[in-house]
Design an enzyme around this catalytic site. Sequence first.
Site, PDB file in Angstrom:
ATOM      1  CB  THR A 166      22.976  30.759 104.299  1.00  9.24           C
ATOM      2  OG1 THR A 166      22.997  32.136 104.357  1.00  9.24           O
ATOM      3  CG2 THR A 166      24.090  30.645 105.574  1.00  9.24           C
ATOM      4  CG  HIS A 167      20.681  33.059  99.574  1.00  5.43           C
ATOM      5  ND1 HIS A 167      21.233  33.901 100.526  1.00  5.43           N
ATOM      6  CD2 HIS A 167      19.512  33.589  99.317  1.00  5.43           C
ATOM      7  CE1 HIS A 167      20.686  34.966 100.831  1.00  5.43           C
ATOM      8  NE2 HIS A 167      19.499  35.039  99.868  1.00  5.43           N
ATOM      9  CE1 TYR A 221      23.090  43.030 103.400  1.00  8.96           C
ATOM     10  CE2 TYR A 221      24.497  42.328 105.027  1.00  8.96           C
ATOM     11  CZ  TYR A 221      23.331  43.053 104.562  1.00  8.96           C
ATOM     12  OH  TYR A 221      22.647  43.594 105.793  1.00  8.96           O
ATOM     13  N   GLY A 222      26.703  40.166  98.509  1.00  6.92           N
ATOM     14  CA  GLY A 222      27.729  39.617  97.919  1.00  6.92           C
ATOM     15  C   GLY A 222      28.365  40.319  96.872  1.00  6.92           C
ATOM     16  CG  ASP A 280      20.997  35.503 104.888  1.00 10.33           C
ATOM     17  OD1 ASP A 280      22.393  35.582 104.666  1.00 10.33           O
ATOM     18  OD2 ASP A 280      20.118  35.476 103.959  1.00 10.33           O
ATOM     19  CB  CYS A 338      25.012  36.291 106.174  1.00 14.35           C
ATOM     20  SG  CYS A 338      25.438  37.463 104.748  1.00 14.35           S
ATOM     21  CG  ASN A 339      28.941  31.429 104.423  1.00 17.02           C
ATOM     22  OD1 ASN A 339      29.578  30.814 104.929  1.00 17.02           O
ATOM     23  ND2 ASN A 339      27.574  31.000 104.263  1.00 17.02           N
ATOM     24  CB  THR A 340      28.306  38.015 102.295  1.00 13.76           C
ATOM     25  OG1 THR A 340      27.949  36.910 101.400  1.00 13.76           O
ATOM     26  CG2 THR A 340      28.910  39.188 101.532  1.00 13.76           C
TER      27      THR A 340
END
Length: 270
Positions: free
Chosen positions: A195-196, A39-40, A7, A70-72
């Site tokens: 995921t945060h 990262y977002g 992540d 990590c979705n980003t």
Amino acid sequence: MAVGIFDSGLGGLTVLDACQKRLPEVPFVYLGDNAHTPYGVRDADDIYDLTTRCTDRLFQAGCDLVILACNTASAAALRRMQEAWIPEGKRVLGVFVPLIEALTERQWGDNSPPREVAVKHVALFATPATVASRAFQRELAFRAIGVDVEAQACGGVVDAIEEGDMILAEALVRSHVAALKRKMPTPEAAILGCTHYPLVQEVFQDALGPDVAVYSQADLVAASLADYLDRYPDRRGPGEVPMFLTTGDPARVSVHATQFLRRKIDFYAA
Ligand code: DGL
């Protein structure tokens, strides 16, 4: 044996924790790119460069399979990595698909044409980069028809969580939920697409109200990984030592990680 979990920072610990509970015999190597979080707010090339560098570090640590928790990174880099970067014998999986399968009531690997599903109005909460990628809507469109998705980019929440400022994180979540509700007053389901966010899941649920089903990824990804390793047991790597690695300051990251998971966690320099 080892499986890597990556992540941009601490959020992937929510996925790691669920995976460890589900698969206690698997040594997991966690890597948080805390030096470069969040990262977002980065562009896709930047996210790709950072994600490939960290994934490579996990390969070096003896992981043949890496989960981008990590979705980003999953939204902005995974497809490009799968097309041209992943070395022979290695695998990289993202975190979107298990969530979308749960939302659309599908079993793993069901590739039948898109169909109508029970939910019609879905709120998506994610980072600005994930929202901009439209990766969630694209994956959903492969599986479901007639679902209205309203996405809310939740600026600032990841930074606040990484800093351990949960009062600010809570205030930001409430303001992002209010903004979403102005666009979609009565969502039936809400996706926590970062995921945060499970670290503030109760705040999301409280702000959305009890009638909204909140989907978060950790348990869904763990179940999907267990299923995957049952099918492909040889895709565990040769590494045998579980560890926590960070590109940031190990002492500082260890303190925040210990607070979040409520157990002692020691990070080492990646
Ligand atoms: N936890 C990550 C995600 O799922 C990263 C967020 C960030 O670094 O902005 O999107």
